[in-house]
Scaffold this motif. Sequence first.
Motif, PDB file in Angstrom:
ATOM      1  N   MET A  10       0.837  -1.207   0.000  1.00 45.73           N
ATOM      2  CA  MET A  10       0.000   0.000   0.000  1.00 45.73           C
ATOM      3  C   MET A  10       0.866   1.249   0.000  1.00 45.73           C
ATOM      4  N   LYS A  14       1.765   2.519  -6.959  1.00 44.70           N
ATOM      5  CA  LYS A  14       1.361   1.714  -8.124  1.00 44.70           C
ATOM      6  C   LYS A  14       0.510   2.538  -9.098  1.00 44.70           C
ATOM      7  N   ASP A  33      -8.787  -2.178  -7.257  1.00 47.00           N
ATOM      8  CA  ASP A  33      -9.615  -1.545  -6.216  1.00 47.00           C
ATOM      9  C   ASP A  33     -10.730  -0.706  -6.839  1.00 47.00           C
ATOM     10  N   ILE A  44     -13.601   1.111  -0.595  1.00 48.55           N
ATOM     11  CA  ILE A  44     -12.940  -0.056   0.019  1.00 48.55           C
ATOM     12  C   ILE A  44     -13.106  -0.023   1.545  1.00 48.55           C
ATOM     13  N   PHE A  48     -14.737  -3.000   3.907  1.00 51.55           N
ATOM     14  CA  PHE A  48     -14.079  -3.623   5.066  1.00 51.55           C
ATOM     15  C   PHE A  48     -14.940  -3.452   6.316  1.00 51.55           C
ATOM     16  N   PHE A  56     -14.019  -8.925   1.059  1.00 48.04           N
ATOM     17  CA  PHE A  56     -13.217  -8.155   0.096  1.00 48.04           C
ATOM     18  C   PHE A  56     -12.304  -9.079  -0.722  1.00 48.04           C
ATOM     19  N   ARG A  57     -11.681 -10.049  -0.056  1.00 50.14           N
ATOM     20  CA  ARG A  57     -10.773 -10.969  -0.774  1.00 50.14           C
ATOM     21  C   ARG A  57     -11.535 -11.803  -1.804  1.00 50.14           C
ATOM     22  N   GLU A  60     -11.848  -9.730  -4.801  1.00 46.27           N
ATOM     23  CA  GLU A  60     -10.578  -9.720  -5.542  1.00 46.27           C
ATOM     24  C   GLU A  60     -10.461 -10.976  -6.409  1.00 46.27           C
ATOM     25  N   THR A  78      -2.837  -3.122  -8.883  1.00 46.62           N
ATOM     26  CA  THR A  78      -3.587  -3.950  -7.928  1.00 46.62           C
ATOM     27  C   THR A  78      -3.510  -3.431  -6.498  1.00 46.62           C
ATOM     28  N   GLY A  79      -4.482  -3.836  -5.686  1.00 50.66           N
ATOM     29  CA  GLY A  79      -4.412  -3.578  -4.255  1.00 50.66           C
ATOM     30  C   GLY A  79      -3.270  -4.421  -3.664  1.00 50.66           C
ATOM     31  N   GLY A  80      -2.769  -3.985  -2.505  1.00 48.15           N
ATOM     32  CA  GLY A  80      -1.573  -4.610  -1.928  1.00 48.15           C
ATOM     33  C   GLY A  80      -1.670  -6.097  -1.615  1.00 48.15           C
ATOM     34  N   GLY A  81      -2.895  -6.646  -1.534  1.00 50.82           N
ATOM     35  CA  GLY A  81      -3.030  -8.065  -1.210  1.00 50.82           C
ATOM     36  C   GLY A  81      -3.425  -8.921  -2.413  1.00 50.82           C
ATOM     37  N   ARG A 121      -7.171   3.532   3.734  1.00 52.24           N
ATOM     38  CA  ARG A 121      -6.579   2.189   3.725  1.00 52.24           C
ATOM     39  C   ARG A 121      -6.713   1.539   5.100  1.00 52.24           C
ATOM     40  N   PRO A 122      -7.700   0.677   5.270  1.00 47.72           N
ATOM     41  CA  PRO A 122      -7.969   0.095   6.601  1.00 47.72           C
ATOM     42  C   PRO A 122      -6.756  -0.619   7.186  1.00 47.72           C
ATOM     43  N   LEU A 123      -5.911  -1.215   6.344  1.00 48.30           N
ATOM     44  CA  LEU A 123      -4.777  -1.994   6.868  1.00 48.30           C
ATOM     45  C   LEU A 123      -3.542  -1.136   7.142  1.00 48.30           C
ATOM     46  N   ARG A 137       4.903  -9.810   3.873  1.00 50.79           N
ATOM     47  CA  ARG A 137       4.595  -9.860   2.446  1.00 50.79           C
ATOM     48  C   ARG A 137       5.792  -9.686   1.524  1.00 50.79           C
TER      49      ARG A 137
HETATM   50  C1  S3P Z   1      -4.868  -3.757   0.687  1.00 51.37           C
HETATM   51  C2  S3P Z   1      -4.422  -2.697  -0.096  1.00 51.37           C
HETATM   52  C3  S3P Z   1      -5.317  -1.645  -0.623  1.00 51.37           C
HETATM   53  C4  S3P Z   1      -6.737  -2.200  -0.763  1.00 51.37           C
HETATM   54  C5  S3P Z   1      -7.206  -2.797   0.524  1.00 51.37           C
HETATM   55  C6  S3P Z   1      -6.311  -3.940   1.013  1.00 51.37           C
HETATM   56  C7  S3P Z   1      -3.882  -4.748   1.171  1.00 51.37           C
HETATM   57  O1  S3P Z   1      -4.854  -1.190  -1.893  1.00 51.37           O
HETATM   58  O2  S3P Z   1      -6.798  -3.177  -1.774  1.00 51.37           O
HETATM   59  O3  S3P Z   1      -7.267  -1.753   1.469  1.00 51.37           O
HETATM   60  O4  S3P Z   1      -4.275  -5.866   1.571  1.00 51.37           O
HETATM   61  O5  S3P Z   1      -2.659  -4.441   1.154  1.00 51.37           O
HETATM   62  P1  S3P Z   1      -3.537  -0.264  -2.118  1.00 51.37           P
HETATM   63  O6  S3P Z   1      -2.352  -1.182  -2.174  1.00 51.37           O
HETATM   64  O7  S3P Z   1      -3.788   0.406  -3.424  1.00 51.37           O
HETATM   65  O8  S3P Z   1      -3.476   0.676  -0.986  1.00 51.37           O
END
Ligand code: S3P
Length: 171
Positions: A10, A14, A33, A44, A48, A56-57, A60, A78-81, A121-123, A137
């Motif tokens: 995150m 990107k 996202d 997002i 969550f 959410f996963r 994805e 892509t999102g970070g996960g 960004r909740p995480l 990661r």
């Molecule tokens: C996440 C990253 C976020 C978003 C979500 C979960 C993650 O995207 O998909 O909050 O698991 O790392 P960014 O990487 O664009 O912040």
Amino acid sequence: MKNIILIGFMGVGKGSVAREVVKHSKYMTIDTDDLIESMENRKIKQIFQDDGEEYFRNLEKRVSQWLEHSVRDTLISTGGGFYKQKNLKSMATIVFLDSPFDEIIKRIEEHPNAKNKLKKRPLLVDLKSAKELYNQRRPEYLKVSDIVIDVTNKSAEACAKELLKKVKKHA
Ligand code: S3P
């Protein structure tokens, strides 16, 4: 052109790199996202809050299946996960944007819209657990990627140019 998938933690940049790639090539770009927010008509953070991370996963996963069958000539940000999806290798060259955790946080904090970047960004709300997530990661990002770009102290434009050069070489 084979698709490119941009992965990374995150806030690593990107989206900014993706926009520069579009400027300097024929690739189109989409963001997983953004697709999820369109599918759900919610942010997002709201997804969550209302339905939790597992929900959410699953979204994805649905996006990754759609991408595989429907998207060509595109740089997929892509999102970070998202890197955990199983089908990525078969549909794209995978590019990991790498930077140390402290540099990523510094980059976000220096952004004019920093508050919003952290809030959405909740995480990333709790920095201690975000750092643990980063440490867990990073080796996984490295393992799944075909190309690594160290983005530390580089402009998005410089990263995009490096990416295009490396992708061409990798093909
Ligand atoms: C996440 C990253 C976020 C978003 C979500 C979960 C993650 O995207 O998909 O909050 O698991 O790392 P960014 O990487 O664009 O912040």
